[in-house]
Design a protein around this motif. Sequence first.
Motif, PDB file in Angstrom:
ATOM      1  N   UNK A  34       0.822  -1.215   0.000  1.00 16.75           N
ATOM      2  CA  UNK A  34       0.000   0.000   0.000  1.00 16.75           C
ATOM      3  C   UNK A  34       0.855   1.264   0.000  1.00 16.75           C
ATOM      4  N   UNK A  35       2.049   1.200   0.584  1.00 12.61           N
ATOM      5  CA  UNK A  35       2.914   2.386   0.620  1.00 12.61           C
ATOM      6  C   UNK A  35       3.402   2.742  -0.785  1.00 12.61           C
ATOM      7  N   UNK A  36       3.652   1.731  -1.599  1.00 15.28           N
ATOM      8  CA  UNK A  36       4.076   1.995  -2.971  1.00 15.28           C
ATOM      9  C   UNK A  36       2.957   2.689  -3.746  1.00 15.28           C
ATOM     10  N   UNK A  37       1.720   2.237  -3.541  1.00 14.92           N
ATOM     11  CA  UNK A  37       0.581   2.861  -4.229  1.00 14.92           C
ATOM     12  C   UNK A  37       0.353   4.288  -3.736  1.00 14.92           C
ATOM     13  N   UNK A  38       0.680   4.531  -2.462  1.00 17.51           N
ATOM     14  CA  UNK A  38       0.523   5.872  -1.886  1.00 17.51           C
ATOM     15  C   UNK A  38       1.758   6.744  -2.149  1.00 17.51           C
ATOM     16  N   UNK A  39       2.749   6.172  -2.853  1.00 14.61           N
ATOM     17  CA  UNK A  39       3.999   6.854  -3.154  1.00 14.61           C
ATOM     18  C   UNK A  39       4.707   7.310  -1.877  1.00 14.61           C
ATOM     19  N   UNK A  40       4.694   6.427  -0.883  1.00 12.34           N
ATOM     20  CA  UNK A  40       5.379   6.661   0.383  1.00 12.34           C
ATOM     21  C   UNK A  40       6.468   5.603   0.531  1.00 12.34           C
ATOM     22  N   UNK A  41       7.676   6.037   0.808  1.00 13.18           N
ATOM     23  CA  UNK A  41       8.783   5.110   1.022  1.00 13.18           C
ATOM     24  C   UNK A  41       9.228   5.177   2.478  1.00 13.18           C
ATOM     25  N   UNK A  42       9.257   4.036   3.172  1.00 14.80           N
ATOM     26  CA  UNK A  42       9.779   4.061   4.548  1.00 14.80           C
ATOM     27  C   UNK A  42      11.209   4.587   4.564  1.00 14.80           C
ATOM     28  N   UNK A  43      11.581   5.276   5.644  1.00 11.70           N
ATOM     29  CA  UNK A  43      12.903   5.871   5.759  1.00 11.70           C
ATOM     30  C   UNK A  43      13.561   5.415   7.047  1.00 11.70           C
ATOM     31  N   UNK A  44      14.874   5.330   7.021  1.00 10.02           N
ATOM     32  CA  UNK A  44      15.611   5.108   8.266  1.00 10.02           C
ATOM     33  C   UNK A  44      15.246   6.230   9.240  1.00 10.02           C
ATOM     34  N   UNK A  58       5.382  -7.413   8.147  1.00  8.46           N
ATOM     35  CA  UNK A  58       5.389  -6.301   7.188  1.00  8.46           C
ATOM     36  C   UNK A  58       5.165  -4.999   7.934  1.00  8.46           C
ATOM     37  N   UNK A  59       5.848  -3.944   7.486  1.00  7.66           N
ATOM     38  CA  UNK A  59       5.593  -2.618   8.050  1.00  7.66           C
ATOM     39  C   UNK A  59       4.183  -2.216   7.640  1.00  7.66           C
ATOM     40  N   UNK A  60       3.342  -1.964   8.637  1.00  6.22           N
ATOM     41  CA  UNK A  60       1.926  -1.694   8.397  1.00  6.22           C
ATOM     42  C   UNK A  60       1.575  -0.223   8.562  1.00  6.22           C
ATOM     43  N   UNK A  61       2.301   0.478   9.466  1.00  3.42           N
ATOM     44  CA  UNK A  61       2.008   1.887   9.750  1.00  3.42           C
ATOM     45  C   UNK A  61       3.306   2.656   9.870  1.00  3.42           C
ATOM     46  N   UNK A  62       3.379   3.809   9.206  1.00  2.00           N
ATOM     47  CA  UNK A  62       4.490   4.742   9.393  1.00  2.00           C
ATOM     48  C   UNK A  62       3.943   5.940  10.152  1.00  2.00           C
ATOM     49  N   UNK A  63       4.467   6.187  11.322  1.00  6.74           N
ATOM     50  CA  UNK A  63       3.929   7.247  12.169  1.00  6.74           C
ATOM     51  C   UNK A  63       4.390   8.622  11.681  1.00  6.74           C
TER      52      UNK A  63
END
Length: 293
Positions: A34-44, A58-63
């Motif tokens: 879902x993050x790819x579809x939302x154009x959100x990339x997790x970051x260090x 799987x990473x489910x939520x990015x705060x």
Amino acid sequence: MKKISGRIIKGIGGFYYVRPTGSLALLETKARGKFRHQKITPMVGDYVDVAVDGKETAIDTIKTRKNAFVRPPVANVDVAIIVFAAANPDPNLFLLNKLLITAEYREVEPIICITKTDLVPAEAVAEIAAVFKDTPYAIVPVSNVETGSLRALTDLLTDKTAFLAGPSGVGKSTLANRLCAASEMETGGLSEKLGRGKHTTRHVELLNMDCGGYLLDTPGFSSLDIDEEMTAEDLKFYFPEFAQGACKFMNCTHRSEPKCAVKAQVEEGTINPLRYEHYLELYDFLGKKESWR
């Protein structure tokens, strides 16, 4: 299915390594599609929730992020350690001011760290510090021969996430080793992490500092420059010693306008003349950048 809260410590090849809250272990996982579809990339540096379903994670939520940088891609940084040597090389205070402004613009607390203080008389260090005496910035001299000089810096970094910024040759790698050596040697070897060759694949990583916080293992902040979104009119808000709202004109640029409170401060000696000179140079620089856009 359960969820584990934690923080992304490093990311390599599509895998993210999350340190669960209260743990020293690392959990290897990937991000939900879902993050790819939302154009959100997790970051260090991201604080996340990891969904665990049997052996699948799987990473489910990015705060919500406090701040984020694109180059290098990191989030939730608290402190910028702006590193300059007292000598060898001589301090470039114009660059120092640019780094201070950039840190504040990105909501990162700057700390001025003056290294190699053992190479010059105490008066020379005091002269550098005097340029910033009317600012709220912490100024920390660090000697290579007096081990106790590091304590003032570590007291400011406890439980913080920090990065080092500054020109080449000022001792950033030496300082990183001193900040992280004991804890990182326990978890994989700091010298290997900080001593990679320039042709070695790099990844951003949070290193454990001995004082309890994290240090970003990345060279990208060495050339940290004034943000592309900043305008010349913004600049005055990032010189904290400048009086705000006290000039005759509300849109005063503190250059040639009459009854300017900031110019009066310079004349009174409550703003260092070099700081003001650098403000004028940076104002012109940003004005030219705007005309190129």
